[in-house]
Design an enzyme around this catalytic site. Sequence first.
Site, PDB file in Angstrom:
ATOM      1  N   GLY A  90       0.841  -1.202   0.000  1.00  0.00           N
ATOM      2  CA  GLY A  90       0.000   0.000   0.000  1.00  0.00           C
ATOM      3  C   GLY A  90       0.873   1.248   0.000  1.00  0.00           C
ATOM      4  N   ARG A  92       0.620  -4.997  -4.914  1.00  0.00           N
ATOM      5  CA  ARG A  92       0.755  -6.036  -3.880  1.00  0.00           C
ATOM      6  C   ARG A  92       1.155  -7.366  -4.523  1.00  0.00           C
ATOM      7  NH1 ARG A  92      -0.850  -3.961   0.927  1.00  0.00           N
ATOM      8  NH2 ARG A  92      -2.483  -2.369   0.958  1.00  0.00           N
ATOM      9  N   ASP A 137       5.814  -5.124   5.822  1.00  0.00           N
ATOM     10  CA  ASP A 137       6.219  -6.503   6.108  1.00  0.00           C
ATOM     11  C   ASP A 137       6.150  -7.439   4.893  1.00  0.00           C
ATOM     12  OD1 ASP A 137       7.152  -8.376   8.104  1.00  0.00           O
ATOM     13  OD2 ASP A 137       5.229  -9.369   7.846  1.00  0.00           O
ATOM     14  N   THR A 160       4.976   2.096   6.007  1.00  0.00           N
ATOM     15  CA  THR A 160       3.559   1.705   6.132  1.00  0.00           C
ATOM     16  C   THR A 160       2.870   2.687   7.073  1.00  0.00           C
ATOM     17  OG1 THR A 160       1.929   0.138   7.016  1.00  0.00           O
ATOM     18  CG2 THR A 160       4.138  -0.074   7.897  1.00  0.00           C
ATOM     19  N   ILE A 161       1.658   3.076   6.700  1.00  0.00           N
ATOM     20  CA  ILE A 161       0.923   3.964   7.611  1.00  0.00           C
ATOM     21  C   ILE A 161       0.570   3.221   8.892  1.00  0.00           C
ATOM     22  CG2 ILE A 161      -0.022   5.431   5.776  1.00  0.00           C
ATOM     23  CD1 ILE A 161      -2.780   4.000   6.387  1.00  0.00           C
ATOM     24  N   ASP A 162       0.598   1.877   8.845  1.00  0.00           N
ATOM     25  CA  ASP A 162       0.166   1.088  10.007  1.00  0.00           C
ATOM     26  C   ASP A 162       1.173   1.118  11.164  1.00  0.00           C
ATOM     27  OD1 ASP A 162      -1.859   0.422   8.276  1.00  0.00           O
ATOM     28  OD2 ASP A 162      -1.153  -1.621   7.896  1.00  0.00           O
ATOM     29  N   ASP A 220       3.353  -0.967  11.907  1.00  0.00           N
ATOM     30  CA  ASP A 220       3.408  -2.280  12.573  1.00  0.00           C
ATOM     31  C   ASP A 220       4.655  -3.084  12.218  1.00  0.00           C
ATOM     32  OD1 ASP A 220       2.778  -2.744   9.943  1.00  0.00           O
ATOM     33  OD2 ASP A 220       1.168  -4.162  10.329  1.00  0.00           O
ATOM     34  N   ARG A 256      -4.863  -2.331   9.918  1.00  0.00           N
ATOM     35  CA  ARG A 256      -4.888  -3.786   9.731  1.00  0.00           C
ATOM     36  C   ARG A 256      -4.863  -4.542  11.060  1.00  0.00           C
ATOM     37  NH1 ARG A 256      -1.829  -5.598   4.482  1.00  0.00           N
ATOM     38  NH2 ARG A 256      -3.789  -5.536   3.388  1.00  0.00           N
ATOM     39  N   HIS A 298      -8.988   5.324   2.663  1.00  0.00           N
ATOM     40  CA  HIS A 298      -7.761   5.707   1.968  1.00  0.00           C
ATOM     41  C   HIS A 298      -7.434   7.184   2.052  1.00  0.00           C
ATOM     42  CE1 HIS A 298      -8.702   1.700   0.564  1.00  0.00           C
ATOM     43  NE2 HIS A 298      -7.421   1.572   0.315  1.00  0.00           N
TER      44      HIS A 298
HETATM   45  O1  F6P Z   1      -1.163  -1.705   5.040  1.00  0.00           O
HETATM   46  C1  F6P Z   1      -1.660  -0.442   4.798  1.00  0.00           C
HETATM   47  C2  F6P Z   1      -3.155  -0.460   4.666  1.00  0.00           C
HETATM   48  O2  F6P Z   1      -3.582   0.861   4.438  1.00  0.00           O
HETATM   49  C3  F6P Z   1      -3.921  -1.099   5.822  1.00  0.00           C
HETATM   50  O3  F6P Z   1      -4.079  -0.222   6.912  1.00  0.00           O
HETATM   51  C4  F6P Z   1      -5.212  -1.457   5.155  1.00  0.00           C
HETATM   52  O4  F6P Z   1      -5.860  -2.526   5.794  1.00  0.00           O
HETATM   53  C5  F6P Z   1      -4.776  -1.875   3.785  1.00  0.00           C
HETATM   54  O5  F6P Z   1      -3.545  -1.233   3.545  1.00  0.00           O
HETATM   55  C6  F6P Z   1      -5.739  -1.498   2.699  1.00  0.00           C
HETATM   56  O6  F6P Z   1      -5.262  -1.988   1.499  1.00  0.00           O
HETATM   57  P1  F6P Z   1      -5.807  -1.598   0.061  1.00  0.00           P
HETATM   58  O7  F6P Z   1      -5.157  -0.312  -0.327  1.00  0.00           O
HETATM   59  O8  F6P Z   1      -5.360  -2.733  -0.789  1.00  0.00           O
HETATM   60  O9  F6P Z   1      -7.277  -1.446   0.156  1.00  0.00           O
END
Ligand code: F6P
Length: 344
Positions: free
Chosen positions: A11, A73, A104, A126-128, A130, A172, A274
């Site tokens: 992402g 991805r 990750d 990552t914005i997460d 994690d 996530r 998003h």
């Molecule tokens: O890993 C970053 C993230 O924004 C998560 O917080 C979220 O669950 C996921 O990506 C969303 O992914 P996509 O952009 O494929 O909808």
Amino acid sequence: MVKIAVLSGGGDAPGINAVIRAVVRKAIQDYGYETVGVKDGWRGLIDGEFVPLDLKATSGMLPRGGSILGTSRTNPFKRKDGPRKILKNAQENMIDAIIVIGGDDTLAVAYRLFELGLPCVAVPKTIDNDLAGTDYTFGFQTAVSIACEALDKLHTTAEAHHRVMILEVMGRYTGWIALWAGLAGGADVILIPERPFNIQEVCDHLRRRQSRGSNFSLIVAAEGAKPKGGKEITYSRGVDEFGHARLGGVGYHLAKEIEALCKDIEARVVVLGHLQRGGSPIAFDRVLATQYGVGAVDLVKKGTFGHMIALHGNRFVSVPLKDVVGKRKTVDLKLYEIAKVFFG
Ligand code: F6P
């Protein structure tokens, strides 16, 4: 001449372009290296899609969101001959080092390819927030700022209508964004995956607030928050190439349950989605991304492959990818205890 390729996978996160800019500047100006970009993450390396990257191509990119290289991805280990094609394309294009910007999933691929001979250096994105091995990934603080601003806005309308407003944020499997935004935005309840919730307890808490004269409440729910003994809420069938289902819907689930248990309470939901990933990085992430980009080029210069540039306290260090991948960094529960002081 040393040739560095840059790739961003997974992402997007605000600050990818700032990393790319920093890599290009540092590599060309300080070391006289050549730099190229890989289109759309691992997909571009499988298909051999490169774009030239020079000082001109990367000028004006510091505040720009998204990724000028695109991202995907794609998991090469799920594609026919993926790893072999990547090694072949890297060799045929005379790539001496690949700077991989990722979370990750992307970095787990980098580590496996490094073991197969690909000279990778990683940048934590990552914005997460994690990812293990670093205190902060770039993009996280921008997402927190956006979520905090949303909470500030929800605060006034919640108060005016005497409602419960639920803000569902990303993250996530961890609650970093929810916890930080909730603390910064004065949330009355913060629900995170690390602490499964009991809906009755949530309602009791809302009632307590009412009895103290607060007839509105703000709830922040991480998309991965789940009821005790239950599962995360998903809205898609199937999983992506890394095995992840699409999370989302916990906000609406909570609103329904709260309204069912507390007949006089009205709840509304905002799913930030998003919006947390789009647009310009805040100054902190621009600076962090820049330091990561410069640090990654220095790792290439030293030949420290199979490592990630990382932030430990106020120092930048290199961490072996084997100590990063597959080890999720969950929230600091001491910070959650602090947040609870303000649940009211
Ligand atoms: O890993 C970053 C993230 O924004 C998560 O917080 C979220 O669950 C996921 O990506 C969303 O992914 P996509 O952009 O494929 O909808």
